[in-house]
Design a protein around this motif. Sequence first.
Motif, PDB file in Angstrom:
ATOM      1  N   VAL A   1     -50.363  12.717   2.660  1.00 18.23           N
ATOM      2  CA  VAL A   1     -51.623  12.859   1.948  1.00 18.23           C
ATOM      3  C   VAL A   1     -51.555  12.090   0.643  1.00 18.23           C
ATOM      4  CG1 VAL A   1     -52.207  15.081   2.973  1.00 18.23           C
ATOM      5  CG2 VAL A   1     -50.941  15.018   0.850  1.00 18.23           C
TER       6      VAL A   1
ATOM      7  N   LEU B   1     -56.320  12.769  -4.948  1.00 19.61           N
ATOM      8  CA  LEU B   1     -57.745  12.475  -5.031  1.00 19.61           C
ATOM      9  C   LEU B   1     -57.968  11.362  -6.051  1.00 19.61           C
ATOM     10  CD1 LEU B   1     -59.089  16.139  -5.117  1.00 19.61           C
ATOM     11  CD2 LEU B   1     -59.138  14.564  -3.173  1.00 19.61           C
TER      12      LEU B   1
ATOM     13  N   LYS C   1     -62.543  12.694  -8.134  1.00 22.63           N
ATOM     14  CA  LYS C   1     -63.504  12.681  -7.028  1.00 22.63           C
ATOM     15  C   LYS C   1     -63.031  13.669  -5.964  1.00 22.63           C
ATOM     16  CE  LYS C   1     -65.956   9.359  -4.148  1.00 22.63           C
ATOM     17  NZ  LYS C   1     -65.993   7.924  -3.752  1.00 22.63           N
ATOM     18  N   ASN C   2     -63.856  14.709  -5.715  1.00 18.78           N
ATOM     19  CA  ASN C   2     -63.451  15.708  -4.733  1.00 18.78           C
ATOM     20  C   ASN C   2     -63.669  15.205  -3.308  1.00 18.78           C
ATOM     21  OD1 ASN C   2     -66.173  16.145  -4.083  1.00 18.78           O
ATOM     22  ND2 ASN C   2     -66.301  18.088  -5.166  1.00 18.78           N
ATOM     23  N   ASP C   3     -63.309  16.021  -2.337  1.00 18.80           N
ATOM     24  CA  ASP C   3     -63.397  15.592  -0.939  1.00 18.80           C
ATOM     25  C   ASP C   3     -64.835  15.437  -0.440  1.00 18.80           C
ATOM     26  OD1 ASP C   3     -63.893  18.292  -0.970  1.00 18.80           O
ATOM     27  OD2 ASP C   3     -62.513  18.781   0.650  1.00 18.80           O
ATOM     28  N   ARG C   4     -65.800  15.887  -1.216  1.00 18.27           N
ATOM     29  CA  ARG C   4     -67.218  15.707  -0.874  1.00 18.27           C
ATOM     30  C   ARG C   4     -67.808  14.459  -1.526  1.00 18.27           C
ATOM     31  NH1 ARG C   4     -67.941  21.660  -2.303  1.00 18.27           N
ATOM     32  NH2 ARG C   4     -67.259  22.686  -0.390  1.00 18.27           N
ATOM     33  N   GLY C   5     -66.976  13.737  -2.285  1.00 22.50           N
ATOM     34  CA  GLY C   5     -67.437  12.520  -2.941  1.00 22.50           C
ATOM     35  C   GLY C   5     -68.090  12.732  -4.289  1.00 22.50           C
TER      36      GLY C   5
ATOM     37  N   SER D   1     -56.266  16.124  -9.158  1.00 24.24           N
ATOM     38  CA  SER D   1     -56.058  14.955  -8.306  1.00 24.24           C
ATOM     39  C   SER D   1     -54.895  15.178  -7.337  1.00 24.24           C
ATOM     40  CB  SER D   1     -55.795  13.719  -9.168  1.00 24.24           C
ATOM     41  OG  SER D   1     -55.456  12.608  -8.369  1.00 24.24           O
TER      42      SER D   1
ATOM     43  N   PRO E   1     -54.136  17.868  -3.131  1.00 28.30           N
ATOM     44  CA  PRO E   1     -53.771  17.702  -1.717  1.00 28.30           C
ATOM     45  C   PRO E   1     -52.248  17.620  -1.493  1.00 28.30           C
ATOM     46  CG  PRO E   1     -55.547  16.200  -2.304  1.00 28.30           C
ATOM     47  CD  PRO E   1     -55.042  16.808  -3.584  1.00 28.30           C
TER      48      PRO E   1
END
Length: 93
Positions: free
Chosen positions: A5, A8, A21-25, A40, A43
């Motif tokens: 992984v 972020l 920037k989160n996993d939803r953009g 960041s 993950p």
Amino acid sequence: MTKKVEPLPLRQSDDGTWEVKNDRGIWIKCENEEDAKILSNAPIVLQEGSEVFYPNEKAAAMLDRTAEKMEQYNMRSGSRYFRAMAERARGNR
């Protein structure tokens, strides 16, 4: 073999504010660079925590630290998950 992984995305805006920037953009504004780096790296911390098969206080502490920052930035469901993983890393689940 576990998939590697990545952290972020992280940036500093023109006004000096740090963002992740989160996993939803969505870019989340952070109070400082340290907070941004903790979020960041979430993950990576999560992957390391999920690979713990015996009590490991160091992994649990990293999961708790990330959970605290997630809570601070209103990422409550993520925070709860990281706290549960911390308990697992301590051997409590």
